[in-house]
Design a protein around this motif. Sequence first.
Motif, PDB file in Angstrom:
ATOM      1  N   ASP A  89       0.811  -1.227   0.000  1.00 35.79           N
ATOM      2  CA  ASP A  89       0.000   0.000   0.000  1.00 35.79           C
ATOM      3  C   ASP A  89       0.844   1.277   0.000  1.00 35.79           C
ATOM      4  OD1 ASP A  89      -2.345  -1.515   0.035  1.00 35.79           O
ATOM      5  OD2 ASP A  89      -2.279  -1.677   2.218  1.00 35.79           O
ATOM      6  N   ARG A  90       1.965   1.237  -0.689  1.00 37.67           N
ATOM      7  CA  ARG A  90       2.787   2.445  -0.796  1.00 37.67           C
ATOM      8  C   ARG A  90       2.397   3.233  -2.040  1.00 37.67           C
ATOM      9  NH1 ARG A  90       6.942   3.401   2.450  1.00 37.67           N
ATOM     10  NH2 ARG A  90       7.469   1.801   3.991  1.00 37.67           N
ATOM     11  N   THR A  91       2.444   4.535  -1.926  1.00 35.63           N
ATOM     12  CA  THR A  91       2.107   5.406  -3.052  1.00 35.63           C
ATOM     13  C   THR A  91       3.207   6.438  -3.249  1.00 35.63           C
ATOM     14  OG1 THR A  91       0.851   6.892  -1.598  1.00 35.63           O
ATOM     15  CG2 THR A  91      -0.378   5.127  -2.707  1.00 35.63           C
ATOM     16  N   GLN A  92       3.181   7.083  -4.401  1.00 32.65           N
ATOM     17  CA  GLN A  92       4.182   8.109  -4.688  1.00 32.65           C
ATOM     18  C   GLN A  92       3.592   9.170  -5.604  1.00 32.65           C
ATOM     19  OE1 GLN A  92       7.351   5.897  -6.528  1.00 32.65           O
ATOM     20  NE2 GLN A  92       6.299   5.740  -8.484  1.00 32.65           N
ATOM     21  N   PHE A  93       4.150  10.371  -5.506  1.00 31.83           N
ATOM     22  CA  PHE A  93       3.767  11.450  -6.405  1.00 31.83           C
ATOM     23  C   PHE A  93       4.932  12.434  -6.499  1.00 31.83           C
ATOM     24  CE2 PHE A  93       2.643  12.892  -2.188  1.00 31.83           C
ATOM     25  CZ  PHE A  93       3.019  14.229  -2.165  1.00 31.83           C
ATOM     26  N   VAL A  94       4.863  13.302  -7.471  1.00 36.62           N
ATOM     27  CA  VAL A  94       5.913  14.293  -7.700  1.00 36.62           C
ATOM     28  C   VAL A  94       5.390  15.657  -7.274  1.00 36.62           C
ATOM     29  CG1 VAL A  94       7.364  15.441  -9.414  1.00 36.62           C
ATOM     30  CG2 VAL A  94       6.911  12.988  -9.602  1.00 36.62           C
ATOM     31  N   ASN A  95       6.199  16.375  -6.494  1.00 36.43           N
ATOM     32  CA  ASN A  95       5.857  17.719  -6.048  1.00 36.43           C
ATOM     33  C   ASN A  95       6.888  18.691  -6.629  1.00 36.43           C
ATOM     34  OD1 ASN A  95       5.379  20.124  -4.706  1.00 36.43           O
ATOM     35  ND2 ASN A  95       4.942  19.149  -2.740  1.00 36.43           N
ATOM     36  N   ASN A  96       6.461  19.545  -7.536  1.00 38.97           N
ATOM     37  CA  ASN A  96       7.349  20.511  -8.161  1.00 38.97           C
ATOM     38  C   ASN A  96       6.860  21.923  -7.832  1.00 38.97           C
ATOM     39  OD1 ASN A  96       9.210  21.853  -9.714  1.00 38.97           O
ATOM     40  ND2 ASN A  96       8.240  21.359 -11.679  1.00 38.97           N
ATOM     41  N   ASN A  97       7.529  22.520  -6.832  1.00 37.63           N
ATOM     42  CA  ASN A  97       7.155  23.883  -6.416  1.00 37.63           C
ATOM     43  C   ASN A  97       5.672  24.000  -6.067  1.00 37.63           C
ATOM     44  OD1 ASN A  97       9.785  24.927  -6.756  1.00 37.63           O
ATOM     45  ND2 ASN A  97       9.412  25.247  -8.956  1.00 37.63           N
ATOM     46  N   GLY A  98       5.178  22.998  -5.368  1.00 36.15           N
ATOM     47  CA  GLY A  98       3.783  23.021  -4.924  1.00 36.15           C
ATOM     48  C   GLY A  98       2.802  22.412  -5.894  1.00 36.15           C
TER      49      GLY A  98
END
Length: 215
Positions: free
Chosen positions: A72-81
């Motif tokens: 149940d691991r997730t990921q996302f990209v955060n680029n300057n908010g």
Amino acid sequence: MSSIRLTTAVTHSFFASNILFAPDSNKCVALLTLNLSAAFDTVDHEILLERTSSKFGIKDKVFAWFKLYLSDRTQFVNNNGAKSDVHSASCGAPQGSVLSSILNLLCMSPLGDILRIYNISFHFYADDSELYTTFSNSIEVHQDKTIRQIETSIVDIENWMTLNKQLKLNSDKTELVIFYPKHCQLLKPLAVSVGSEIIKRGNSIKTLVLLLTCV
């Protein structure tokens, strides 16, 4: 070049002593560092869990704990908010803990079996990997045999990586150093090829905790 200068906080390590004292026995040492891309990010969870059970005998509650840790691991990209969509992560050893290095080593453990076939010694820690083997400088055929063993083992390693959905070998960043006894010259220049790439040969290699230099 003749001797070896060793700068490290762990000069007594088994890895260092094997390389350091080989020239004192009139042996040469071929040391190759493998540069691997995204070593932690490419650990497949299903393959890792299967390997912990079948190869290392981790079962029952401990196996369930490992499975829970990876699930149940997730990921996302955060680029300057600005955030991307969230996606499930079916691979990757979570970084930032001792456990992540252990998980990576468990997944990479079959590489040791490959290298033992070719009588090549190795030192793995997280994504820091070195291969080394000794050979006699007195007979040219010994040098050729050593290079062939290293090259063939690397081909097998690359094939294993493909089958296990893990890692990518960066041949342009992989390095080779040859250590040999004082007052000794190699009978012929040595080079290791990986596919169409020639591994660059240097005078020193910096590993995780060691700086090995020909002087």
